[in-house]
Write an enzyme that holds these catalytic residues in place. Sequence first.
Site, PDB file in Angstrom:
ATOM      1  CG  ASP A  44      -2.077  -0.547   0.923  1.00  0.00           C
ATOM      2  OD1 ASP A  44      -2.430  -1.031  -0.036  1.00  0.00           O
ATOM      3  OD2 ASP A  44      -2.864  -0.530   2.066  1.00  0.00           O
ATOM      4  CE  LYS A  66      -7.312  -0.532  -4.921  1.00  0.00           C
ATOM      5  NZ  LYS A  66      -8.355  -1.420  -4.492  1.00  0.00           N
TER       6      LYS A  66
END
Length: 185
Positions: A44, A66
């Site tokens: 991440d 994201k």
Amino acid sequence: MNSPETPLPSPGCCYLVGAGPGGPELLTVKALKLIQAATLLLVDDLVSPEIVALASPAARVIQVGKRGGRESSSQAFIEKLMVMAAGQGEVVVWLKGGGEPVTFDSDGEEAERLKAAGVPVHVVSGITSERVSAASLMPSHHAHGAIFIAGKVRPDDATPGRTRPGLVAYRGAPCEIETRCAGFA
């Protein structure tokens, strides 16, 4: 000794791992072992480069973070990659920033979809950023508690019959919580 919830890293398994709220010193021992054992490490955006550097040199490391307003890996792509790699006998670790991999994200749903695809999946909690930030508030002269609220709402969350946000109270007396928070959840 290994806990029954998370066995030693096993080929063909996926692990959703909380990376903690920052640097490597805030990783759990279990998270560190999984990072080092991963043959495929999905990372991440909130995971620090120092933590990623702990991965085996032989591991494939793929950034899948994201961020709003930015091109990102799709959820479907990430899950397909995990299923494929696990099917090939890899130790797949998705390293999630923030500590607890299922608090505010869709990881519970991800785990369900991986299981439905026949992939063994384990969720490994880390030290939560919520807990670390709340610790500075806990001396009674600063605050008597903290409330955590997810920062994103899906369009269907307001639909009648949907569940409302939960209230998490640490060290709270049930009658006080009931009285002061009536109607919150």
